[in-house]
Design an enzyme around this catalytic site. Sequence first.
Site, PDB file in Angstrom:
ATOM      1  CD1 TRP A   1      58.928   7.525  11.446  1.00  0.00           C
ATOM      2  CD2 TRP A   1      59.600   9.449  12.370  1.00  0.00           C
ATOM      3  NE1 TRP A   1      58.710   8.533  10.538  1.00  0.00           N
ATOM      4  CE2 TRP A   1      59.120   9.723  11.078  1.00  0.00           C
ATOM      5  CE3 TRP A   1      60.082  10.501  13.151  1.00  0.00           C
ATOM      6  CZ2 TRP A   1      59.097  11.005  10.537  1.00  0.00           C
ATOM      7  CZ3 TRP A   1      60.068  11.788  12.618  1.00  0.00           C
ATOM      8  CH2 TRP A   1      59.580  12.016  11.329  1.00  0.00           C
TER       9      TRP A   1
ATOM     10  NE  ARG B   1      47.974  10.398  21.251  1.00  0.00           N
ATOM     11  CZ  ARG B   1      48.137  11.380  20.362  1.00  0.00           C
ATOM     12  NH1 ARG B   1      48.402  12.606  20.769  1.00  0.00           N
ATOM     13  NH2 ARG B   1      48.060  11.144  19.083  1.00  0.00           N
TER      14      ARG B   1
ATOM     15  CE  LYS C   1      55.066  -1.574  12.308  1.00  0.00           C
ATOM     16  NZ  LYS C   1      56.166  -0.633  12.041  1.00  0.00           N
TER      17      LYS C   1
ATOM     18  CD  GLU D   1      44.430  10.657  17.284  1.00  0.00           C
ATOM     19  OE1 GLU D   1      44.657  11.735  16.698  1.00  0.00           O
ATOM     20  OE2 GLU D   1      43.555  10.527  18.148  1.00  0.00           O
ATOM     21  CG  LEU D   2      44.797   9.256  10.021  1.00  0.00           C
ATOM     22  CD1 LEU D   2      43.797   9.050   8.893  1.00  0.00           C
ATOM     23  CD2 LEU D   2      45.714   8.058  10.142  1.00  0.00           C
TER      24      LEU D   2
ATOM     25  CB  CYS E   1      50.419  15.058  13.590  1.00  0.00           C
ATOM     26  SG  CYS E   1      50.233  14.827  15.365  1.00  0.00           S
TER      27      CYS E   1
ATOM     28  CD  GLU F   1      51.581  15.639   8.216  1.00  0.00           C
ATOM     29  OE1 GLU F   1      51.678  14.527   7.666  1.00  0.00           O
ATOM     30  OE2 GLU F   1      51.502  15.780   9.442  1.00  0.00           O
TER      31      GLU F   1
ATOM     32  CB  SER G   1      50.286  17.585  23.370  1.00  0.00           C
ATOM     33  OG  SER G   1      50.440  17.649  21.976  1.00  0.00           O
TER      34      SER G   1
HETATM   35  P1  NAP Z   1      53.694   6.210   8.455  1.00  0.00           P
HETATM   36  O1  NAP Z   1      54.628   6.028   7.343  1.00  0.00           O
HETATM   37  O2  NAP Z   1      52.235   6.205   8.157  1.00  0.00           O
HETATM   38  O3  NAP Z   1      54.061   5.081   9.526  1.00  0.00           O
HETATM   39  C1  NAP Z   1      53.405   4.959  10.760  1.00  0.00           C
HETATM   40  C2  NAP Z   1      53.462   3.520  11.214  1.00  0.00           C
HETATM   41  O4  NAP Z   1      52.759   2.705  10.279  1.00  0.00           O
HETATM   42  C3  NAP Z   1      54.868   2.947  11.287  1.00  0.00           C
HETATM   43  O5  NAP Z   1      54.925   2.024  12.357  1.00  0.00           O
HETATM   44  C4  NAP Z   1      54.984   2.243   9.962  1.00  0.00           C
HETATM   45  O6  NAP Z   1      55.952   1.214   9.934  1.00  0.00           O
HETATM   46  C5  NAP Z   1      53.601   1.679   9.813  1.00  0.00           C
HETATM   47  N1  NAP Z   1      53.238   1.364   8.426  1.00  0.00           N
HETATM   48  C6  NAP Z   1      53.717   1.910   7.291  1.00  0.00           C
HETATM   49  N2  NAP Z   1      53.109   1.333   6.217  1.00  0.00           N
HETATM   50  C7  NAP Z   1      52.246   0.420   6.701  1.00  0.00           C
HETATM   51  C8  NAP Z   1      51.331  -0.493   6.098  1.00  0.00           C
HETATM   52  N3  NAP Z   1      51.171  -0.575   4.782  1.00  0.00           N
HETATM   53  N4  NAP Z   1      50.603  -1.294   6.908  1.00  0.00           N
HETATM   54  C9  NAP Z   1      50.738  -1.237   8.237  1.00  0.00           C
HETATM   55  N5  NAP Z   1      51.580  -0.393   8.872  1.00  0.00           N
HETATM   56  C10 NAP Z   1      52.313   0.443   8.117  1.00  0.00           C
HETATM   57  O7  NAP Z   1      53.944   7.570   9.236  1.00  0.00           O
HETATM   58  P2  NAP Z   1      55.332   8.132   9.777  1.00  0.00           P
HETATM   59  O8  NAP Z   1      56.068   8.700   8.640  1.00  0.00           O
HETATM   60  O9  NAP Z   1      56.002   7.121  10.631  1.00  0.00           O
HETATM   61  O10 NAP Z   1      54.813   9.273  10.749  1.00  0.00           O
HETATM   62  C11 NAP Z   1      54.507  10.526  10.312  1.00  0.00           C
HETATM   63  C12 NAP Z   1      53.003  10.700  10.111  1.00  0.00           C
HETATM   64  O11 NAP Z   1      52.318  10.440  11.342  1.00  0.00           O
HETATM   65  C13 NAP Z   1      52.649  12.125   9.759  1.00  0.00           C
HETATM   66  O12 NAP Z   1      51.687  12.140   8.740  1.00  0.00           O
HETATM   67  C14 NAP Z   1      52.063  12.673  11.060  1.00  0.00           C
HETATM   68  O13 NAP Z   1      51.193  13.747  10.883  1.00  0.00           O
HETATM   69  C15 NAP Z   1      51.386  11.475  11.603  1.00  0.00           C
HETATM   70  N6  NAP Z   1      51.159  11.616  13.054  1.00  0.00           N
HETATM   71  C16 NAP Z   1      49.899  11.856  13.490  1.00  0.00           C
HETATM   72  C17 NAP Z   1      49.652  12.027  14.844  1.00  0.00           C
HETATM   73  C18 NAP Z   1      48.260  12.283  15.343  1.00  0.00           C
HETATM   74  O14 NAP Z   1      48.037  12.111  16.537  1.00  0.00           O
HETATM   75  N7  NAP Z   1      47.313  12.690  14.498  1.00  0.00           N
HETATM   76  C19 NAP Z   1      50.704  11.949  15.755  1.00  0.00           C
HETATM   77  C20 NAP Z   1      51.996  11.711  15.284  1.00  0.00           C
HETATM   78  C21 NAP Z   1      52.194  11.543  13.909  1.00  0.00           C
HETATM   79  P3  NAP Z   1      57.460   1.565   9.434  1.00  0.00           P
HETATM   80  O15 NAP Z   1      58.057   2.298  10.536  1.00  0.00           O
HETATM   81  O16 NAP Z   1      58.065   0.244   9.180  1.00  0.00           O
HETATM   82  O17 NAP Z   1      57.301   2.380   8.184  1.00  0.00           O
END
Ligand code: NAP
Length: 489
Positions: free
Chosen positions: A161, A170, A185, A261-262, A295, A392, A452
Amino acid sequence: MAVAASERQVVEAVPKRLFVAGEWREASGGGEFAVEDPATGEVLCRVADATAEDALAALAAAGRAQREWADTPPNERAELLWRAFEELRRRADELALLMTLEMGKALAESRAEVLYAAEFFRWFSGEALRLDGYVKRSGDGRSRLIVTREPVGPCLLITPWNFPLAMGTRKIGPALAAGCTMVWKPAQLTPLSALALAGVLAECGLPPGVLNVVPASDARAVTEPLLRDPRLRKVSFTGSTAVGRRLMAAAGERVLRVSMELGGNAPFLVFDDADLDAALAGAVTAKMRNVGEACTAANRFLVAEAIADEFARGLAARLSELRIGRGSAAETQVGPLVSAEQRQKVAELVADAVDRGARVLTGGNAPAGPGYFYEPTVLYPVPDGARLLREEIFGPVAPIRTFASEEEALAEANASEYGLVAYVYTRDLDRARRVCERLEFGMVGLNQGIVSNAGAPFGGVKQSGIGREGGNEGIDEYLETKYVALAAG
Ligand code: NAP
């Protein structure tokens, strides 16, 4: 607070349905989920809630479209991406407002994200024309070795989000350029930007089935059947390391290609020879971009002992001047966090650090009233063991620690399971080279608080991920290498 008329219009203009096979559809179960404005906690609208059946229909559409899209001439793919690039820029204000409404950040930041998102279409429009291979003679002269690159095939894209549009483009940019079809998704909290983007691409002439969008309230329920389906060839994920790990395990069952990308835990190193004003300006950018929900956000400030007090005072002064408010108000510099849970997590991390002896120089509170606001906060010094040094923060909180030597700074910077990005401020060229070489991170911002860029390979090492997005490398994630041995006769 009532939603202003222009705000209502941008929300109303977005189709609130699934985008499958080029059509806007209701969810098969008839379900919907609510999208909130984090500045008020009020419901903005409701969006169709995809089921596993819908996700499989989306994958079927992607599968049907794959051959034709792969065969589409590169010029046509490039032109479509270019049209979409121009259209995103033309509609930047409206898309920025939509993004601010669903995820909170200030309008100027949303606008910057729309432009950044568009850059991936510009970049990959060019890349679509450069999918080359090579031909050579075998060593014994009996064959011609013809090496080509082909699209991987239907991909599952899962995005977070925090950058609702850019994290999509990207992936979508290189996938389109390479000739892959997709099921996307988006995050449950921010489906509107994704649906608006699907609308833009459709208007720009994207053939049905090439991109399908399935917003859902149950991410697992819609993605697990896809990961088991033999039509899927790849999963590209941006999000937390915990979810990435799970997806990699599931992808392993079918030996799917993966891009991950975590999470990050960026150190921000300031040496005693740094230009202090530049370092402070960079610190504000690296910490406060996206209200710290990035991130790439600086998570640990490591500052040379000799200048640490001055740096801490300077950062506290700059952060305390930032104006907090509803993101859509013109004067706002710091919007709310995305959700009550996110704010709670930030508050807990600050409380843990303070309990262990960290001192609050500014901020440290959640302002009263509606919305998920949290004050820009500086903690200095921060003792060993504070959770926010390992986890984080994903919020506007800057923990500052000191170091006595370059060795100590590097040891602390590298002491993390994450390795996405590090920032370094120094005017000593030898030191800059040494430190950049020894930092165990995929990216380094050298005297710069932002890395970025669509033309650069974005990505991390260690548990921050696998693969690169953008740059010369970005398209490789969506291509397979094929080699044909041709008898030379
Ligand atoms: P998240 O909880 O991992 O969710 C990311 C996406 O995965 C959402 O669409 C989420 O759906 C979905 N998801 C959650 N659980 C899942 C499962 N079991 N199976 C399949 N899909 C699943 O992360 P977030 O809180 O949205 O985002 C923050 C994280 O993203 C941070 O750790 C940040 O560092 C990382 N990030 C990394 C980068 C990079 O380029 N390295 C860039 C941006 C963000 P829902 O929305 O329904 O939960």
